[in-house]
Each structure stands twice: as C-alpha cells, then as structure tokens.
Design a protein around this motif. Structure first.
Motif, PDB file in Angstrom:
ATOM      1  N   SER A 110      46.574  33.822  39.894  1.00 57.71           N
ATOM      2  CA  SER A 110      46.530  34.108  38.450  1.00 57.71           C
ATOM      3  C   SER A 110      47.847  34.747  38.032  1.00 57.71           C
ATOM      4  N   ASP A 135      42.595  28.446  38.833  1.00 58.33           N
ATOM      5  CA  ASP A 135      42.884  29.810  39.265  1.00 58.33           C
ATOM      6  C   ASP A 135      42.215  30.049  40.624  1.00 58.33           C
ATOM      7  N   ASP A 165      44.097  38.064  44.909  1.00 56.71           N
ATOM      8  CA  ASP A 165      43.653  37.714  43.551  1.00 56.71           C
ATOM      9  C   ASP A 165      42.305  38.366  43.287  1.00 56.71           C
ATOM     10  N   ALA A 167      39.302  39.017  40.309  1.00 52.40           N
ATOM     11  CA  ALA A 167      38.844  38.544  38.997  1.00 52.40           C
ATOM     12  C   ALA A 167      37.390  38.907  38.740  1.00 52.40           C
ATOM     13  N   ILE A 169      34.374  37.436  36.562  1.00 53.11           N
ATOM     14  CA  ILE A 169      34.059  36.147  35.926  1.00 53.11           C
ATOM     15  C   ILE A 169      32.668  36.184  35.312  1.00 53.11           C
ATOM     16  N   LEU A 174      37.416  33.981  32.801  1.00 52.14           N
ATOM     17  CA  LEU A 174      37.918  35.188  33.434  1.00 52.14           C
ATOM     18  C   LEU A 174      37.874  36.336  32.425  1.00 52.14           C
ATOM     19  N   TYR A 176      38.555  39.441  33.353  1.00 50.96           N
ATOM     20  CA  TYR A 176      39.724  40.219  33.766  1.00 50.96           C
ATOM     21  C   TYR A 176      40.258  39.568  35.033  1.00 50.96           C
ATOM     22  N   SER A 177      41.574  39.428  35.148  1.00 56.21           N
ATOM     23  CA  SER A 177      42.118  38.929  36.417  1.00 56.21           C
ATOM     24  C   SER A 177      43.499  39.531  36.664  1.00 56.21           C
TER      25      SER A 177
END
Length: 337
Positions: A110, A135, A165, A167, A169, A174, A176-177
C-alpha cells in the motif's frame, strides 16, 4: 477447451520470494526473488534464477553478481526484474499448456507511487494480456479467509521480507492502511550488524537468515535456545565459530519488532470506535514469512491487549488471496486497480 485457452495467474512479487498462483491449480511456483548475472559489456546475462541463484549468495566467482531486483516491495532494478518475471512466468505456464496469454493480478504494497505501479505493469505486460494490481494487505486478508465483504472490521498484518503491510478492512474497502519498510530482511541485517559489533564476527545474509529461523524470537520464552554461528573473525581474519543464545538474537532484532508493533498500535488508534469492537472480538491476523518469527503473535497480544493469530498458510496468503480474486471476479472486482 477454456482451460487450454488461458489460465489466469496471480503473482505475489515479494522482496524475499515470488509466488505464482494458477487459476484452478493453486500455487504453482514459489522461488526466492533472486537472480545471478554475468555482466558482458553492457549486457546482463542471467546465470541462474530463484533457489539456484540463492545458493550462490556470497559464494559467487568473479564476474557473477547475485541481485535482488525487488527491494522493500517495489522494483529496484527494472531490467533484472523483467528477466526474472518472464523466467518465472514461462516456468509456471509450461506446466499449464495454455495457448493464450493469461490475465495477471499482482500484489503490491500500500502507498506505492504511480511510477512504481507502472514499473510493475510494464515488467509483466509482455507475458500477459491484462495486468491488474491488488493491495497486498487486501490480498492477504482474502487469503486468510477474513470476512472482508461484510460490515465488520478485520485487521490484517502482512510481514514480508521488505515491508510490513497493515490494514483495517470493512465492506471490501481499506478503512486504514500503512506500509512500513521493515520486515524479515531488516531482521537479517540487524543480526549481521549485531554479530559484527558485539562479537567481531562477519556473517553473510544466508547465515543471518538461518540464525533468525533457528533461534530468532520476539518473546523472552525462547531465550534459552542456542546455536553455533560460523563466519570470519574481524580481529584475526580467520574463520571462526561461536555459540549464540536466543536472548542475544531477540535483543538484536528488537528494534525492528518494536517498529512493527508500534505501526499496529497506530492502526488501532486510527480505528473508528464502532470498528474497534469488531477487532477485539476477531483479533489480529498475521500473514507473511515474518509472522512465523517465534513468539511474535504472543508479544503482539501482550503489548496491545488484542489476540493475535498466525494464518494457516502465512507464506502463501497474498498469492492465495489474489488467486481467489481470479476465481470470483464478480465479488472482488472492486478491490483491483
């Protein structure tokens, strides 16, 4: 007949390993993302790829260089990455007997730039009729069988070789990532630096990786483990070996582990309150090779007061998830770009 015309592929182009998933057949290739090259004038001539090239790390004769074309999850050497990908794709497609070029989905970290996305597309375009990106955290979540299509939050942490990474979901999107440029390779580097600084012993990448896998841990419960580490003494210049404890290696990699834990904490702090409750009940899912570090799940649980579990096939989660998108295009088309 359809199978002959073209089986689509999903690729996890990782800093450490490249995995290829073939529609209907699962993972068909899992090789280190490494190329051994001989330079002749301006031309780079590949000598070996994947596992064959990895064996040569630190052992090559003059004129042969071992290169990792992917660094921190993005292509660092475009020409070599292209050679490696076309070799891996032709190796994977040899087994499938398809006539048409496949459609390909590639997992990317991301927050990568448009230039980096274009480099990935261009390195594969010759071997594919269509290239889509996903992603990596999203692919890992699908591969871990998390309920990403529902209105409930899932927190995925994919710890790869070059990047971690993270995230949150919900509803195929997403919330927040973040991608932290720390992972398994940073741990190996920390072990090399520690051995040089503390014991005046020079070790290579392969030895550092072996030490990490054998006695490396994130939790004090594994401190009693020991192993013999061999390298070259910086004081005498002669080959040397010494016994190292798990406690020393835990301390050596503690900075990298702390960075990853801090990034997960930040993700939790950025979660909307309604979704925080979901994460408490579902816990944190860990994927990627770095998730297999002994005691990491326990350390995360203790530090953050949220249960953490390692997914069943942590190493293949991104490739499996991207592969599921091929199998169920109508469900997952929105997560591709």
């Amino acid at each position: 007949m359809f199978k002959l015309l073209g089986r689509d592929l999903a690729i996890d182009l990782g800093t450490a390993n490249t995995l290829i998933y073939e529609q209907g057949r699962g993972i068909v290739l899992n090789e280190p993302s490494i190329v051994a090259l001989r330079q002749e004038g301006n031309r780079k001539i590949p000598v070996a790829f994947g596992a064959e090239a990895k064996v040569m790390l630190g052992r090559t004769p003059d004129g042969v260089k071992v290169i990792r074309p992917v660094r921190t999850g993005v292509i660092a050497d475009f020409e070599v990455a292209g050679l490696m990908l076309s070799h891996f794709l032709s190796k994977a497609r040899k087994k499938s007997h398809s006539l048409l070029k496949p459609r390909v989905i590639v997992g990317v970290p991301s927050g990568i730039t448009e230039v980096e996305k274009r480099a990935i597309r261009e390195s594969i375009e010759g071997a594919a009729r269509e290239v889509k990106l996903i992603d990596e955290a999203m692919a890992a979540a699908i591969g871990c069988k998390l309920p990403i299509t529902e209105a409930t939050a899932s927190l995925i942490v994919d710890i790869g070789g070059g990047t971690t990474d993270i995230a949150i979901i919900s509803l195929k999107d997403l919330v927040y990532s973040v991608s932290v440029r720390q992972g398994g390779d940073a741990m190996d580097e920390a072990i090399i630096n520690y051995m040089r600084r503390r014991h005046h012993l020079l070790i290579g990448e392969s030895t550092a990786e072996l030490v990490k896998k054998t006695i490396g841990s994130a939790h004090p419960d594994y401190d009693a483990q020991e192993m013999e580490v061999r390298g070259r003494s910086l004081t005498s210049g002669a080959p040397s070996a010494l016994n190292i404890s798990g406690k020393e290696i835990r301390e050596a990699i503690s900075e990298v582990v702390s960075t990853i834990v801090a990034a997960i904490r930040q993700a939790l702090e950025n979660t909307p309150p309604e979704l925080s409750g979901d994460i408490i009940s579902h816990g944190i899912s860990l994927a990627g090779g770095g998730a297999l570090l002994k005691g990491l799940d326990r350390l995360i649980s203790e530090e953050l007061n949220v249960s953490a579990r390692i997914s069943d096939d942590a190493l293949a989660a991104v490739a499996e998830g991207a592969g599921k998108c091929l199998d169920s295009m109508e469900i997952y088309s929105e997560v591709l770009f």
